[in-house]
Design an enzyme around this catalytic site. Structure first.
Site, PDB file in Angstrom:
ATOM      1  N   ALA A 272      -1.283  -0.226  -4.402  1.00  0.00           N
ATOM      2  CA  ALA A 272      -1.394   0.434  -3.100  1.00  0.00           C
ATOM      3  C   ALA A 272      -0.661   1.770  -3.106  1.00  0.00           C
ATOM      4  O   ALA A 272      -1.189   2.795  -2.641  1.00  0.00           O
ATOM      5  CB  ALA A 272      -0.842  -0.476  -2.007  1.00  0.00           C
ATOM      6  N   TYR A 273       0.548   1.768  -3.616  1.00  0.00           N
ATOM      7  CA  TYR A 273       1.362   2.989  -3.635  1.00  0.00           C
ATOM      8  C   TYR A 273       0.730   4.057  -4.522  1.00  0.00           C
ATOM      9  O   TYR A 273       0.626   5.225  -4.136  1.00  0.00           O
ATOM     10  CB  TYR A 273       2.760   2.626  -4.132  1.00  0.00           C
ATOM     11  CG  TYR A 273       3.754   3.759  -4.111  1.00  0.00           C
ATOM     12  CD1 TYR A 273       4.159   4.330  -2.906  1.00  0.00           C
ATOM     13  CD2 TYR A 273       4.308   4.240  -5.283  1.00  0.00           C
ATOM     14  CE1 TYR A 273       5.087   5.358  -2.882  1.00  0.00           C
ATOM     15  CE2 TYR A 273       5.243   5.258  -5.271  1.00  0.00           C
ATOM     16  CZ  TYR A 273       5.628   5.821  -4.066  1.00  0.00           C
ATOM     17  OH  TYR A 273       6.550   6.839  -4.056  1.00  0.00           O
ATOM     18  N   VAL A 274       0.267   3.661  -5.697  1.00  0.00           N
ATOM     19  CA  VAL A 274      -0.308   4.621  -6.638  1.00  0.00           C
ATOM     20  C   VAL A 274      -1.603   5.219  -6.088  1.00  0.00           C
ATOM     21  O   VAL A 274      -1.857   6.426  -6.222  1.00  0.00           O
ATOM     22  CB  VAL A 274      -0.541   3.955  -8.009  1.00  0.00           C
ATOM     23  CG1 VAL A 274      -1.345   4.864  -8.929  1.00  0.00           C
ATOM     24  CG2 VAL A 274       0.797   3.612  -8.655  1.00  0.00           C
TER      25      VAL A 274
END
Length: 247
Positions: A153-155
């Site tokens: 999700a962050y990437v």
């Protein structure tokens, strides 16, 4: 020359350190438009140290309607920003993909990417007319090479910001506007509050310098990319990693 800096995520550890760096030697008339969300009291010491130079705004960037209102308020009550620095994100949560939290991801995309698009649309016309501007996003070293496991999700959100950076850089370079990113390795800030200590310690041990980054490591690189001297640098993602990730 006095500039107007719009900083979203200004209440973060990095945001507050950047404000102090920018204002320490700033000329009279310099203004920071500082967005936070439910935590603008963190700006109080800086407001006291630099009276009249910081204007806080409490805005929930996960709500597109509130972002639209924020843009309208900026346009009607504030000088046109010469610099836009976009820092906000939800804290990293290390989660296997089979437990991917779609509502949380959607919220983070609103905070990181959709609000960046709206704010860029708000500031770029005046920058274009002035034929000068600086835009800076914060990415992550996770976008350089292979990312760590369990960070999809962050990437994904950070990669979207990287695509926006490159696209805007190409489109607006002829107007004297630069658009860049810094990509720090793991930084020991409040942003890591949901990251297990073992992961933080392992990151420090694996870094060639034997430690994680701090805002003091990252802010000088940000200040350079925002400076007049960096006028021929655009579309880049500058790693600030102690050698743990090299572009």
């Amino acid at each position: 020359m006095a500039y107007t800096y719009l900083i979203s995520g200004a209440t973060s550890d990095v945001g507050r350190a950047l404000i102090e760096r920018l204002l320490k030697t700033a000329p009279e008339g310099t203004l920071v438009l500082a967005q936070g969300c439910g935590d603008v009291e963190k700006l109080a010491p800086l407001c006291q140290a630099y009276p009249g130079m910081i204007r806080p705004f409490d805005v929930d960037l996960s709500d597109p309607y509130k972002v639209d209102t924020f843009c309208q308020v900026l346009a009607s009550t504030c000088p046109a920003p010469t610099h836009f620095i976009h820092l906000p994100a939800l804290p990293v949560v290390n989660t296997k993909f089979k437990a991917f939290d779609e509502p949380r991801f959607a919220k983070d995309m609103e905070i990181q990417v959709h609000s960046a698009v709206k704010l860029c649309k708000a500031v770029l016309p005046a920058m274009t007319k002035a034929r000068f501007g600086r835009i800076l996003f914060i990415q992550t070293s996770y976008t350089l090479g292979a990312p760590p496991k369990n960070t999809a999700a962050y990437v994904m959100a950070k990669q979207a910001l990287g695509g926006l950076c490159k696209s805007l850089a190409v489109e607006y370079a002829r107007f004297g506007i630069t658009v860049n990113c810094v990509a720090p390795s793991m930084m020991e800030t409040n942003f890591l509050k949901d990251t297990p200590d073992l992961i933080v310690q392992a990151s420090a041990a694996d870094n060639p310098m034997g430690r994680n980054a701090t805002p003091a490591d990252v802010v000088p690189a940000m200040a350079f990319l925002l400076s007049d001297e960096a006028g021929f640098i655009t579309g880049v993602t500058l790693p600030v990693t102690g050698g743990s990730a090299i572009a």
